[in-house]
Motif scaffolding. Sequence first.
Motif, PDB file in Angstrom:
ATOM      1  N   UNK A 148       0.838  -1.215   0.000  1.00  0.00           N
ATOM      2  CA  UNK A 148       0.000   0.000   0.000  1.00  0.00           C
ATOM      3  C   UNK A 148       0.865   1.254   0.000  1.00  0.00           C
ATOM      4  N   UNK A 149       1.900   1.217   0.787  1.00  0.00           N
ATOM      5  CA  UNK A 149       2.833   2.357   0.797  1.00  0.00           C
ATOM      6  C   UNK A 149       3.500   2.552  -0.577  1.00  0.00           C
ATOM      7  N   UNK A 150       3.805   1.443  -1.261  1.00  0.00           N
ATOM      8  CA  UNK A 150       4.416   1.527  -2.581  1.00  0.00           C
ATOM      9  C   UNK A 150       3.480   2.199  -3.577  1.00  0.00           C
ATOM     10  N   UNK A 151       2.223   1.834  -3.523  1.00  0.00           N
ATOM     11  CA  UNK A 151       1.238   2.451  -4.415  1.00  0.00           C
ATOM     12  C   UNK A 151       1.117   3.940  -4.126  1.00  0.00           C
ATOM     13  N   UNK A 210       2.608   9.440  -5.658  1.00  0.00           N
ATOM     14  CA  UNK A 210       3.309  10.687  -5.346  1.00  0.00           C
ATOM     15  C   UNK A 210       4.359  10.993  -6.423  1.00  0.00           C
ATOM     16  N   UNK A 211       5.012   9.956  -6.972  1.00  0.00           N
ATOM     17  CA  UNK A 211       6.015  10.171  -8.026  1.00  0.00           C
ATOM     18  C   UNK A 211       5.362  10.753  -9.281  1.00  0.00           C
ATOM     19  N   UNK A 212       4.201  10.235  -9.553  1.00  0.00           N
ATOM     20  CA  UNK A 212       3.497  10.762 -10.724  1.00  0.00           C
ATOM     21  C   UNK A 212       3.094  12.199 -10.538  1.00  0.00           C
ATOM     22  N   UNK A 213       2.889  12.595  -9.362  1.00  0.00           N
ATOM     23  CA  UNK A 213       2.484  13.973  -9.091  1.00  0.00           C
ATOM     24  C   UNK A 213       3.690  14.877  -8.965  1.00  0.00           C
ATOM     25  N   UNK A 256      13.420  10.514  -8.546  1.00  0.00           N
ATOM     26  CA  UNK A 256      14.594   9.701  -8.281  1.00  0.00           C
ATOM     27  C   UNK A 256      14.603   9.163  -6.827  1.00  0.00           C
ATOM     28  N   UNK A 257      14.168  10.079  -5.925  1.00  0.00           N
ATOM     29  CA  UNK A 257      14.118   9.637  -4.521  1.00  0.00           C
ATOM     30  C   UNK A 257      13.128   8.485  -4.325  1.00  0.00           C
TER      31      UNK A 257
END
Length: 639
Positions: free
Chosen positions: A449-452, A457-460, A466-467
């Motif tokens: 769930x945290x990965x999703x 968040x990466x998409x946003x 990179x982090x």
Amino acid sequence: MDAELQFTIEGTVKGHTLFSLVCQTIGLREHWYFGLKFLDKISNEWTWLQMNRTILSQPIQIQSSIISSKRPESPNSTDNLKPHLLRSPPTSPSTSTLSLPLSSSSASGGQQSINILELYFVVKFYPEEITNELIQDITRHLFYLQVKQDILNMDIYCPPDTAAHLASLALQAKFGDYDQITSSSESLNLESEALLPLSCFQKVELSRSDWFDRIIALWRTHASLAREESEMAYLKHAQDLDMFGLSFFEISKMQGGNKSNLSSQQQQSDQSSIATELWLGIDSLGIRFYKKNKLRPEVFFSWSDIKSVTAHDKKVILNMTGDKNATFAFYSGKSSVSKEILDLATGNHELYMKRRREQSIEIQQMRYFEEQQQKEKHRTFARERQLRLQAEKERDEIGRKFDEYQQQMKDIHDTLLKYQEAAELLARKAHISSEEARLQAEKALEIETQLERCKYEISRNEEEKRLYARQISECEQIISTLVNDSVKSRKEAEELKIEVAKWRVAEAAAREKLLSITQLNQSIAVTNAAAQAQQNLVQSSSSPRALSPPPYRPILRNQESNQSDERALLIEKQSKQAQLALQLQDLKNVIQSKKIEERQTFLDKAYEENLAVGDNKYSTIQKASSGTASKRMAMLQDL
């Protein structure tokens, strides 16, 4: 055989008719050893019944009573006067052995007048060899009762160690094997049994419990002896006593001396008070003369040395064979005593000569039938012993197997408990592993769930791509590790479940085996009970017809079994004899150390003197009979 017989007779009946009636009633054929005694109402002494005279013509005490159709009973006034066999009257009525009340009755009106005559059936003459000459079992039993009572009443001198040995044989004859008595529910109270003469408790510093313990120890060495064998062993040992079978009379060589007659049964006191008098002893071998004590005769004449015995008032004359002038005259205290001496001498002499003649047809028939009965008894006893030994072996074997099955059942039960504990432990471990797998799955779900969320968040936020990519990579590694661990945990849980199932199957098998062994033990218990019932049935059989025939076995196997049983019996007998000898020697040593010197009588000291010089009953007789008859006559005159 201690019994009271009652007869209704006429006063004109002669003594031999009454005597024959008594012998027929008790089944006795060897009647020549016995006689009837009564209390002389004139002299107040015990007298032999004359067989050729009527009952009422003799001085017998007659007691009359009026009763209404009730059976006459012995009067209490004469209870303390009941004599035991042949010897003097006992101190209490409980010691009488065989009594014979005789009654003559006449009716008048509605009541019945009973005249009671009390006579006592007792041994009068003894055989030379009591263990071989007596034929019937009832004869041996009557002799056993009389000799035992004489020893208990101290009418026959018996040293304490021999008295204890005889007491153990008497217990074996009455109760049987000691171990069987104690193993059964029967209670044994030796305090109520007359085992030893009173002198044993007075002269030896041993308590009653110590005496009883030593007698019981001797008793246990007589195991497997039947009643007849125990009584015969008792008579065999008692026959070696110095005063056995003797009737004693106090005599004087001159008229006017101390002529009061005292039989050995009426006193057991110090002989120093009659040192100036002589004692006359009559038995089956001859006539003995004593001066110092009754254990060592000074002069002995066998019946072959004596031609005749005559009595005139108080005077008794012995006529020897070979010389008309070889006579010896002595005096008794009363004329009745002289008649009794003559009667005993005549009867013993007749039996002495009868034993040296060819046996009559009656004796031969009696011996033949008795031998057949003894053989049949021995065969029956051997069969019963064999069956008993076989039953005991089977019982021991069943007991051994039962113990083995009990041990096996215990081991299986312990194993079952271990299986149950192991299964419970594995179940707990499986439960813990399942819980761990569930927690790891929940943790993996949470990380996913945290990965999703991170991807979102990466998409946003491209700047943080990179982090997050680095974090994603780390999370993927963690997820891979957790997934692998979860898979391993699931596999381990499945394996534990399979192991638990196996233990459950093993537990069910163990329970089935325990149930089968329990059923087997029940069948063994039923078999043991049946074997015990069969053993009791065999032991309770009273005749050989009640015994079932033994199963067929090959002849050679039976012979080998019989030989092994005989060897085992011989070894057991030798072991018991050795044990008995050791116990008797130990008892002698204890008596010697515990005896009270100031209470030792004249006879005790005389016995110790004979023992010190190695003399016994037979050696003293041999010494007293040494030399010619005339030489012994001269010695007798010098006493």
